[in-house]
Structure formats: C-alpha cells, structure tokens
Design an enzyme around this catalytic site. Sequence first.
Site, short mmCIF file in Angstrom:
data_model
loop_
_atom_site.label_atom_id
_atom_site.label_comp_id
_atom_site.label_asym_id
_atom_site.label_seq_id
_atom_site.Cartn_x
_atom_site.Cartn_y
_atom_site.Cartn_z
N ILE A 63 -4.99 9.88 11.59
CA ILE A 63 -3.91 10.43 10.77
C ILE A 63 -4.53 11.05 9.52
O ILE A 63 -5.46 10.48 8.92
CB ILE A 63 -2.92 9.30 10.35
CG1 ILE A 63 -2.47 8.46 11.56
CG2 ILE A 63 -1.71 9.89 9.59
CD1 ILE A 63 -1.70 9.17 12.63
N ASN B 36 1.31 -2.47 5.31
CA ASN B 36 0.58 -1.22 5.51
C ASN B 36 -0.75 -1.17 4.76
O ASN B 36 -1.65 -0.43 5.16
CB ASN B 36 1.49 -0.06 5.06
CG ASN B 36 0.72 1.22 4.85
OD1 ASN B 36 0.37 1.92 5.81
ND2 ASN B 36 0.40 1.55 3.60
N LYS C 35 -8.00 -5.23 12.60
CA LYS C 35 -6.81 -4.63 13.22
C LYS C 35 -6.49 -5.30 14.56
O LYS C 35 -5.32 -5.43 14.93
CB LYS C 35 -6.99 -3.12 13.39
CG LYS C 35 -7.10 -2.37 12.06
CD LYS C 35 -5.84 -2.54 11.19
CE LYS C 35 -5.87 -1.63 9.97
NZ LYS C 35 -4.63 -1.72 9.16
N ALA D 170 -12.10 -5.59 14.04
CA ALA D 170 -11.77 -7.02 14.12
C ALA D 170 -10.50 -7.31 13.32
O ALA D 170 -9.63 -8.07 13.75
CB ALA D 170 -12.94 -7.86 13.60
N TYR E 208 -13.47 -3.40 10.59
CA TYR E 208 -12.13 -2.80 10.65
C TYR E 208 -11.47 -3.12 12.00
O TYR E 208 -10.30 -3.50 12.07
CB TYR E 208 -12.27 -1.29 10.44
CG TYR E 208 -10.96 -0.55 10.35
CD1 TYR E 208 -10.19 -0.60 9.18
CD2 TYR E 208 -10.50 0.23 11.40
CE1 TYR E 208 -9.00 0.11 9.08
CE2 TYR E 208 -9.30 0.95 11.31
CZ TYR E 208 -8.57 0.88 10.14
OH TYR E 208 -7.38 1.57 10.05
N VAL F 236 -2.76 -7.46 -2.18
CA VAL F 236 -2.25 -8.26 -1.05
C VAL F 236 -3.13 -9.47 -0.73
O VAL F 236 -2.74 -10.33 0.06
CB VAL F 236 -2.04 -7.41 0.24
CG1 VAL F 236 -1.00 -6.33 0.02
CG2 VAL F 236 -3.35 -6.84 0.77
N ARG G 6 0.62 5.76 -1.63
CA ARG G 6 0.19 7.05 -1.07
C ARG G 6 0.08 6.95 0.46
O ARG G 6 0.32 5.88 1.04
CB ARG G 6 -1.15 7.48 -1.67
CG ARG G 6 -2.30 6.61 -1.20
CD ARG G 6 -3.62 7.06 -1.80
NE ARG G 6 -4.73 6.50 -1.02
CZ ARG G 6 -6.00 6.52 -1.38
NH1 ARG G 6 -6.33 7.06 -2.53
NH2 ARG G 6 -6.94 6.00 -0.62
N GLY H 118 0.84 -1.20 0.00
CA GLY H 118 0.00 0.00 0.00
C GLY H 118 0.87 1.24 0.00
O GLY H 118 0.52 2.26 0.60
P1 NAI Z 1 -4.74 5.26 2.21
O1 NAI Z 1 -6.08 4.82 1.73
O2 NAI Z 1 -4.24 6.62 1.84
O3 NAI Z 1 -3.62 4.19 1.78
C1 NAI Z 1 -3.84 2.82 1.77
C2 NAI Z 1 -3.17 2.25 0.54
O4 NAI Z 1 -3.38 0.81 0.53
C3 NAI Z 1 -3.77 2.79 -0.76
O5 NAI Z 1 -2.76 3.26 -1.63
C4 NAI Z 1 -4.53 1.60 -1.33
O6 NAI Z 1 -4.62 1.59 -2.75
C5 NAI Z 1 -3.70 0.43 -0.79
N1 NAI Z 1 -4.46 -0.81 -0.81
C6 NAI Z 1 -5.76 -1.00 -0.49
N2 NAI Z 1 -6.11 -2.27 -0.71
C7 NAI Z 1 -5.02 -2.91 -1.18
C8 NAI Z 1 -4.76 -4.25 -1.61
N3 NAI Z 1 -5.73 -5.18 -1.63
N4 NAI Z 1 -3.52 -4.56 -2.03
C9 NAI Z 1 -2.54 -3.62 -2.07
N5 NAI Z 1 -2.73 -2.33 -1.68
C10 NAI Z 1 -3.95 -1.99 -1.25
O7 NAI Z 1 -4.81 5.09 3.79
P2 NAI Z 1 -3.74 5.36 4.96
O8 NAI Z 1 -4.41 6.21 5.93
O9 NAI Z 1 -2.41 5.75 4.42
O10 NAI Z 1 -3.67 3.89 5.58
C11 NAI Z 1 -2.50 3.09 5.64
C12 NAI Z 1 -2.66 2.09 6.76
O11 NAI Z 1 -2.77 2.78 8.00
C13 NAI Z 1 -3.92 1.22 6.65
O12 NAI Z 1 -3.62 -0.10 7.04
C14 NAI Z 1 -4.86 1.87 7.64
O13 NAI Z 1 -5.81 0.96 8.13
C15 NAI Z 1 -3.88 2.30 8.72
N6 NAI Z 1 -4.39 3.34 9.61
C16 NAI Z 1 -4.73 4.59 9.14
C17 NAI Z 1 -5.21 5.54 10.01
C18 NAI Z 1 -5.62 6.90 9.57
O14 NAI Z 1 -6.15 7.65 10.41
N7 NAI Z 1 -5.39 7.31 8.34
C19 NAI Z 1 -5.34 5.26 11.45
C20 NAI Z 1 -4.92 3.93 11.83
C21 NAI Z 1 -4.47 3.02 10.94
#
Ligand code: NAI
Length: 246
Positions: free
Chosen positions: A187, A89, A158, A156, A154, A63, A15, A12
């Site tokens: 974030i 991630n 995490k 469950a 979500y 993934v 971005r 991921g």
């Molecule tokens: P985001 O949506 O900007 O980035 C997530 C990335 O994962 C995207 O580029 C997306 O295309 C990619 N992705 C989604 N499904 C995928 C798959 N099947 N295979 C490969 N890539 C895939 O979100 P963000 O905020 O950067 O999230 C990153 C991680 O941080 C996630 O695991 C999220 O659950 C976690 N997180 C984010 C928080 C927040 O407040 N933004 C808080 C806590 C955890």
Amino acid sequence: MVLKGKISIITGGARGIGLSIARTFAEQGSDVAICDVNPDVLETSKKELETTGRNVLAEKVDVTSMEDIQHFIQKVLDKFGKIDILINNAGITRDGLLVRMADADWDAVLNVNLKGTFNFTKAVSKPMMKQRSGKIVNVASIIGIVGNAGQANYAASKGGVIAFTKSAAKELASRNINVNAVAPGFIDTQMTVSLPENLKNDIIKQIPLGRWGSVSDVAKVALFLVSDAAAYITGQVIQVDGGMVT
Ligand code: NAI
C-alpha cells in the site's frame, strides 16, 4: 451512513492507512478517536477529520504503554460514553536480515505490532463486554501469511496478529464482539515510500491487478468488517493485496 451514532478508536490514526480508516468511518457517521505516538501531525489530522462534521478526539498514545492506553480509553468514555469499534492499526518496520538483526529491532516490532494489539484489545474488551457488542479489526499484513526475507520480525509480529485475531474472536464471540483482520499487500504510504524504485517495479509485476493498493482500498474493507453487513463474520483474515497472495 452505515456507522451513524457509532464511536470508533483508530490506533496509529495520524496518517496513512489509519487516517484513511478514520476519515472513511467519520464520513459514514461515526465519531472518531485517533491516537498516535507521533504528535506532529495529530492536530492537522484532527482538523481534517472535523471537516466531516463529526466529533474527533486526537491524543498522543504509545500502544506499548498500558498506562497511556488506559488514560486514553477513559478520555474516550468520558467524551463519548461508549466504544463500538477498535481498529488496531499502529505498526512499524525495522527491516534487516535475521543473522544481523539487533535484539532491539526484534523487540520494537513485536512490542508495537503484536503487544500493542493485545494491549488495546484487552483494554477495550471490558467496556465492549459490558455493552455486549463491539467490532475489532486488526491490521495484519500478507507478510504475516507468506513471510519475507529481511522482515523476520515484521512477519512474526503480523503472523502473531493473525493468530491473536482468531483466538480473540473465539473468546469474545459469546459477548457479540466480532474480531477480524485485514491483511494488506503493498500500500502506498510513508511506510513503503522509501523502498527503492527498482524493488517497487518488481513488486508491481507480482500483483495481478497491476497496481499498488491505496489507503482507501484498505479503509473500505475495514468499513465492511465493522458494518452490520459483516455481522456473521468473525475470526477471519481478509487480504487486500490485488491478488498477490492466493
Ligand atoms: P504509517 O507509518 O504511515 O502509519 C503508521 C502509524 O502508526 C504512524 O502514524 C505511526 O506514528 C503510528 N505508530 C507507530 N508506532 C506507534 C506506537 N507505538 N503507538 C502508537 N502509534 C504508533 O504506515 P501505514 O502503511 O499506514 O501502516 C499502517 C498499518 O498497516 C501498520 O500496522 C502496517 O504494518 C500495516 N501494513 C501496511 C502496509 C503497507 O504497504 N503500507 C502493508 C501491510 C500492512
């Protein structure tokens, strides 16, 4: 340059938090392999990462597909010869109250967030076990610790990532592989951008440090966990949440 000569995979990584981790690691001397299911920004992100002077591989990978993962890992090994670091991630949300939650939304979130973490960890474990070293960091969430109405799937997933992290740490420790998790709070990324303004304001009131986290707040903790400074830390969950959950 605490990661000079290292090879890192970030899922991921196109971005958000993943891209920030990739940039931070590259700035610290690591060559980086990013993968993402969304090919749109992969090329732009690759070019941005290359400005650090490091070698960058960027590939479309889902993934949830072991076939995609095996293919990608072989490419990383062919290009770089080893894998030192994995950041699990990639993640998604499909929010909704559980009484109305479609099976498809439950399955999608569990498949990407939890099964995806299992898939990638399993796949990199073999080369890491052979080389008798490795660092794995899983991106969990404080929601996996405290739960949240409207996010049963979500939470469950995490919570599962946290339990998985502790188990993998115990299994892989004898091969000198550290497995830890970061649990971000709120974030500022594309994942949270669409939350209603009034909800965002309510959330800030619950954060003792009085602000949303930035992607680099998370990336710096991931850097610590994969550095030699954290050599004796494994199976831990580090919250990056401005003091929200204690
Ligand atoms: P985001 O949506 O900007 O980035 C997530 C990335 O994962 C995207 O580029 C997306 O295309 C990619 N992705 C989604 N499904 C995928 C798959 N099947 N295979 C490969 N890539 C895939 O979100 P963000 O905020 O950067 O999230 C990153 C991680 O941080 C996630 O695991 C999220 O659950 C976690 N997180 C984010 C928080 C927040 O407040 N933004 C808080 C806590 C955890």
